[in-house]
Design a protein around this motif. Structure first.
Motif, PDB file in Angstrom:
ATOM      1  N   LEU A 279      82.818 -38.350  13.408  1.00  0.00           N
ATOM      2  CA  LEU A 279      84.487 -37.614  13.690  1.00  0.00           C
ATOM      3  C   LEU A 279      84.526 -37.146  14.871  1.00  0.00           C
ATOM      4  O   LEU A 279      83.380 -36.239  15.508  1.00  0.00           O
ATOM      5  N   THR A 280      85.470 -36.982  15.397  1.00  0.00           N
ATOM      6  CA  THR A 280      86.153 -36.123  16.716  1.00  0.00           C
ATOM      7  C   THR A 280      86.924 -34.809  16.188  1.00  0.00           C
ATOM      8  O   THR A 280      87.281 -34.113  17.121  1.00  0.00           O
ATOM      9  N   LYS A 282      87.279 -31.084  14.502  1.00  0.00           N
ATOM     10  CA  LYS A 282      86.474 -29.752  14.667  1.00  0.00           C
ATOM     11  C   LYS A 282      86.893 -28.801  13.526  1.00  0.00           C
ATOM     12  O   LYS A 282      86.691 -27.660  13.563  1.00  0.00           O
ATOM     13  N   SER A 283      86.937 -29.341  12.355  1.00  0.00           N
ATOM     14  CA  SER A 283      87.256 -28.391  11.229  1.00  0.00           C
ATOM     15  C   SER A 283      86.108 -28.271  10.274  1.00  0.00           C
ATOM     16  O   SER A 283      86.218 -27.290   9.406  1.00  0.00           O
ATOM     17  N   GLN A 284      84.837 -29.024  10.464  1.00  0.00           N
ATOM     18  CA  GLN A 284      83.836 -28.631   9.417  1.00  0.00           C
ATOM     19  C   GLN A 284      82.524 -28.450  10.647  1.00  0.00           C
ATOM     20  O   GLN A 284      82.708 -28.797  11.874  1.00  0.00           O
ATOM     21  N   THR A 285      81.361 -28.126   9.978  1.00  0.00           N
ATOM     22  CA  THR A 285      80.263 -28.230  10.777  1.00  0.00           C
ATOM     23  C   THR A 285      79.536 -29.574  10.962  1.00  0.00           C
ATOM     24  O   THR A 285      79.944 -30.383  10.037  1.00  0.00           O
ATOM     25  N   ALA A 286      78.871 -29.959  11.962  1.00  0.00           N
ATOM     26  CA  ALA A 286      78.342 -31.423  12.084  1.00  0.00           C
ATOM     27  C   ALA A 286      79.230 -32.344  11.857  1.00  0.00           C
ATOM     28  O   ALA A 286      79.199 -33.281  11.064  1.00  0.00           O
ATOM     29  N   GLU A 287      80.500 -32.413  12.763  1.00  0.00           N
ATOM     30  CA  GLU A 287      81.350 -33.483  12.649  1.00  0.00           C
ATOM     31  C   GLU A 287      81.100 -34.882  13.158  1.00  0.00           C
ATOM     32  O   GLU A 287      81.255 -35.514  12.687  1.00  0.00           O
ATOM     33  N   SER A 288      80.497 -34.715  14.256  1.00  0.00           N
ATOM     34  CA  SER A 288      80.101 -35.813  15.217  1.00  0.00           C
ATOM     35  C   SER A 288      78.999 -36.350  14.810  1.00  0.00           C
ATOM     36  O   SER A 288      78.018 -35.705  14.080  1.00  0.00           O
ATOM     37  N   ALA A 289      78.576 -37.690  15.025  1.00  0.00           N
ATOM     38  CA  ALA A 289      77.345 -38.277  14.371  1.00  0.00           C
ATOM     39  C   ALA A 289      76.060 -37.646  15.572  1.00  0.00           C
ATOM     40  O   ALA A 289      74.850 -37.591  14.638  1.00  0.00           O
ATOM     41  N   ALA A 290      76.252 -37.400  16.465  1.00  0.00           N
ATOM     42  CA  ALA A 290      75.218 -36.721  17.202  1.00  0.00           C
ATOM     43  C   ALA A 290      74.937 -35.394  16.665  1.00  0.00           C
ATOM     44  O   ALA A 290      73.421 -35.185  16.614  1.00  0.00           O
ATOM     45  N   LYS A 291      75.650 -34.633  16.373  1.00  0.00           N
ATOM     46  CA  LYS A 291      75.194 -33.358  15.620  1.00  0.00           C
ATOM     47  C   LYS A 291      74.719 -33.432  14.198  1.00  0.00           C
ATOM     48  O   LYS A 291      73.571 -32.848  13.670  1.00  0.00           O
ATOM     49  N   VAL A 314      73.813 -45.818  10.366  1.00  0.00           N
ATOM     50  CA  VAL A 314      74.927 -46.522  10.835  1.00  0.00           C
ATOM     51  C   VAL A 314      76.040 -45.472  11.051  1.00  0.00           C
ATOM     52  O   VAL A 314      76.232 -44.760  10.244  1.00  0.00           O
ATOM     53  N   LEU A 315      76.619 -45.577  12.189  1.00  0.00           N
ATOM     54  CA  LEU A 315      77.774 -44.536  12.649  1.00  0.00           C
ATOM     55  C   LEU A 315      79.193 -45.243  12.293  1.00  0.00           C
ATOM     56  O   LEU A 315      79.629 -46.250  12.879  1.00  0.00           O
ATOM     57  N   LEU A 316      80.101 -44.545  11.607  1.00  0.00           N
ATOM     58  CA  LEU A 316      81.360 -44.932  11.336  1.00  0.00           C
ATOM     59  C   LEU A 316      82.352 -44.033  11.624  1.00  0.00           C
ATOM     60  O   LEU A 316      81.929 -42.710  11.574  1.00  0.00           O
ATOM     61  N   SER A 317      83.493 -44.356  11.945  1.00  0.00           N
ATOM     62  CA  SER A 317      84.460 -43.434  12.058  1.00  0.00           C
ATOM     63  C   SER A 317      85.098 -42.718  10.957  1.00  0.00           C
ATOM     64  O   SER A 317      84.760 -43.352   9.561  1.00  0.00           O
ATOM     65  N   GLY A 318      85.673 -41.667  10.775  1.00  0.00           N
ATOM     66  CA  GLY A 318      85.952 -41.098   9.611  1.00  0.00           C
ATOM     67  C   GLY A 318      87.164 -41.966   8.677  1.00  0.00           C
ATOM     68  O   GLY A 318      86.922 -42.070   7.706  1.00  0.00           O
TER      69      GLY A 318
END
Length: 345
Positions: A279-280, A282-291, A314-318
């Protein structure tokens, strides 16, 4: 020149009076206003009947990315007055169309902000958006003569009365997503475009799953938050993906849409593959796949899980993990990843 709140309310009340005969709004694109269709269209939507006449909305506002991307995919950008609630970049191929529509907010806009666009139709993907604590209730919009639409995927076979993201009383079907496409196409009087879009989506699912046997594979879907992670239950959009692939969700024993599950329980289930929301917002912790991956590979509870040690991610968009047309993208990407990881028979 900014529109005053009083002017907006006056305009909306006038729109309400005119909507069933000729539509309203200041847009000039789309079908000719000089010769509107007289066909009346009624949509049965989440227990409400919503009526449209003429050529349909000309100043539509979409309050969630899911409904936005359906409208854009139907070629309706010139009949949209605003969008909101984004978790990801817009779907590929829709960038140009999306750039021409005002973004009212990254998250929920205020009710006043929406009214300032002088909308003649408001759509949302989630009951929480068109409810108390959201932008406004459906009743608030409808009192001003503005018809509303809620994605059937968030009301059919789903109980939203409790806390959290709701509970599924029946598994969500991809046909419900296709039904939303047809509904919105009918609202705007572009039914042929709707059928064409549904046909393309069905063909993509068939192509992605052809010859695939993932019956021995267990999956876990992590949407967001590292402290109290939101994992997919049995029966929402991830359930569509799982069933299309013939795999198993390790948390298919819960009907909650996105239950928060502790990491000890996750590690105990030890799924073969982790499907991770990238996800891009920024409302929760660890939104991006990298984090998310950095957390998984450093936390003492999760770093020894089989999927983590073997980097089976597997990385998916929200949006692919929400019940939208992007769920088809999720089917494609998870299927491709299972093949790449050698997890199919």
């Amino acid at each position: 020149m900014p529109i005053t709140h009083a002017k907006t309310l006056s305009t909306l009340l006038l729109c309400g009076a005119l909507l069933l005969t000729s539509g309203c709004g200041t847009g000039t694109s789309g079908p000719s206003a000089s010769a509107p269709s007289t066909e009346s269209r009624v949509i049965d939507n989440c227990g409400r009947k919503v009526s449209f006449a003429g050529d349909g909305p000309r100043r539509a506002v979409s309050l969630n990315q899911g409904t936005t991307e359906i409208m854009l995919s139907l070629g309706l950008a010139d009949r949209m007055a605003g969008t909101a609630m984004w978790t990801d970049p817009v779907m590929k191929g829709l960038e140009k169309a999306n750039a021409g529509v005002e973004r009212l907010a990254e998250n929920n806009p205020s009710f006043e902000k929406v009214l300032d666009t002088e909308p003649d139709f408001v759509a949302a993907s989630f009951a929480s958006t068109l409810g108390k604590g959201g932008v406004a209730t459906r009743e608030q919009f409808e009192q001003l003569g503005v018809p509303t639409y809620l994605s059937p995927s968030d009301c059919q076979g789903k109980d939203n009365s409790g806390d959290g993201d709701g509970v599924r009383t029946a598994p969500l079907s991809v046909d419900t997503v296709y039904g939303e496409v047809r509904d919105l196409a009918r609202v705007f009087g572009v039914e042929e475009r709707g059928e064409e879009l549904v046909g393309r989506l069905q063909a993509r699912v068939e192509k992605a799953t052809a010859g695939l046997d993932a019956s021995d594979v267990t999956l876990l879907y992590w949407f967001a938050n590292s402290e109290s992670p939101y994992m997919a239950g049995c029966c929402g959009a991830p359930g569509i993906i799982t069933r299309e692939l013939g795999a198993k969700n390790v948390f298919d024993d819960t009907t909650e849409e996105w239950p928060q599950i502790n990491w000890e329980t996750v590690a105990d289930r030890n799924p073969d593959v982790l499907v991770i929301g990238d996800l891009t917002r920024k409302s929760q912790t660890a939104e991006s796949a990298a984090k998310k991956i950095a957390f998984l590979e450093s936390d003492p509870v999760t770093r020894n899980m089989d999927a983590v040690r073997n980097k089976r991610y597997v990385l998916l968009s929200g949006q692919a993990m929400n019940p939208t047309i992007r769920t088809v993208e999720g089917v494609e990407q998870v299927a491709a990843a299972l093949r790449a990881h050698g997890r199919t028979k």
